[in-house]
Design an enzyme around this catalytic site. Structure first.
Site, short mmCIF file in Angstrom:
data_model
loop_
_atom_site.label_atom_id
_atom_site.label_comp_id
_atom_site.label_asym_id
_atom_site.label_seq_id
_atom_site.Cartn_x
_atom_site.Cartn_y
_atom_site.Cartn_z
N ASP A 81 -6.37 -2.61 11.34
CA ASP A 81 -5.17 -1.76 11.34
C ASP A 81 -4.80 -1.38 12.76
O ASP A 81 -5.64 -1.40 13.68
CB ASP A 81 -5.45 -0.50 10.49
CG ASP A 81 -4.17 0.06 9.89
OD1 ASP A 81 -4.26 0.79 8.88
OD2 ASP A 81 -3.07 -0.21 10.44
N CYS B 221 0.82 -1.22 0.00
CA CYS B 221 0.00 0.00 0.00
C CYS B 221 0.85 1.26 0.00
O CYS B 221 2.00 1.26 0.45
CB CYS B 221 -0.91 0.01 1.23
SG CYS B 221 -2.23 1.22 1.10
O1 LIG Z 1 -0.74 4.97 3.99
C1 LIG Z 1 -1.18 6.09 4.36
O2 LIG Z 1 -0.52 7.13 4.32
C2 LIG Z 1 -2.60 6.19 4.87
C3 LIG Z 1 -3.12 7.45 5.21
C4 LIG Z 1 -4.44 7.55 5.67
C5 LIG Z 1 -5.24 6.41 5.77
C6 LIG Z 1 -4.72 5.14 5.45
C7 LIG Z 1 -3.40 5.02 5.00
N1 LIG Z 1 -2.84 3.80 4.68
C8 LIG Z 1 -3.69 2.64 4.72
C9 LIG Z 1 -3.09 1.31 4.54
O3 LIG Z 1 -3.77 0.43 4.02
C10 LIG Z 1 -1.77 0.98 5.17
O4 LIG Z 1 -1.17 -0.03 4.38
C11 LIG Z 1 -2.03 0.41 6.56
O5 LIG Z 1 -2.52 1.46 7.37
C12 LIG Z 1 -0.78 -0.19 7.17
O6 LIG Z 1 0.23 0.77 7.24
P1 LIG Z 1 1.64 0.38 7.96
O7 LIG Z 1 1.33 0.17 9.42
O8 LIG Z 1 2.53 1.56 7.68
O9 LIG Z 1 2.14 -0.88 7.31
#
Ligand SMILES: O=C(O)c1ccccc1NCC(=O)[C@H](O)[C@H](O)COP(=O)(O)O
Length: 214
Positions: free
Chosen positions: A131, A11
């Protein structure tokens, strides 16, 4: 015994080379962020070029967080995403209003106690993305949560939050999700993915799937 295959979603991609590498590595879904305030947010023109680098059967996922309905409609029309992902307070009527399957995100971080109740509020959701951030916070935060609290909704669970090559195997064994989702754990900076981390993450998921079938 057949190996059950944990799907993988990368993502927050912002560069064509990262999209091409993700496809070569065999990921199942690629997420493009349109949430306001995200350092990974894409402008429509940029997103279209990236989307066109995602061949079937890899799913292009458009990700929103309380974006206005008209903006969601415009992006759905332009990008033709395979799946939508709603991270904010969007209700069932809003989420199902774009003629696309969607994932509803459940914030499992501190204070995220409403997850189980939320499952019943989205009967049309294709699945739930769990999440690690707290309700109201943005995703992509690198925050994990206590996987023992993961609900089993009877629909696909996409496990997210602070995953990386170092812990995704344990997460798979703990939750046995339909899919794992990662953003910051494969980056060198927000939106700038790291090829070695991307490859390591995929290898660790495959390793966990193999050990699960032994
Ligand atoms: O990725 C972003 O910047 C974001 C911003 C606002 C809402 C959602 C967002 N990302 C969503 C996703 O699906 C991410 O992959 C998920 O939150 C996991 O993130 P991480 O903990 O950094 O792997």
């Amino acid at each position: 015994m057949p190996v059950s295959r944990t799907r993988i979603k990368f993502c927050g991609l912002t560069r064509p080379g990262d999209v091409r590498l993700a496809v070569e590595l065999g990921v199942d879904a690629i997420g493009f962020v349109f949430a306001a305030g995200s350092p990974r947010r894409l402008e429509p023109g940029q997103a279209l070029a990236l989307r066109e680098a995602v061949p079937p059967p890899v799913a292009a996922v458009a990700l929103f967080m309380d974006n206005p309905a008209e903006e969601v409609r415009r992006i759905v029309r332009a990008l033709r995403p395979d799946l939508l992902q709603f991270h904010g307070g969007e209700d069932e009527t809003f989420c199902r209003g774009f003629d696309r399957p969607y994932l509803k995100v459940l914030a499992m971080g501190q204070g995220g106690t409403e997850a189980r109740q939320a499952l019943a509020r989205y009967p049309s959701a294709s699945g739930f993305l769990l999440d690690g951030h707290a309700p109201g916070q943005r995703g992509g935060s690198g925050q994990a949560f206590d996987w023992s609290r993961a609900p089993a909704p009877g629909r696909p669970v996409w496990l997210a939050g602070g995953l990386g090559p170092d812990n995704v195997g344990r997460a798979i064994r703990a939750v046995r999700p339909y899919a794992v989702d990662v953003s910051s754990g494969i980056e060198r900076a927000p939106g700038i993915k790291d090829g070695a981390k991307m490859q390591a993450f995929v290898e660790e998921v495959r390793r966990a799937d193999r050990s699960g079938s032994e």
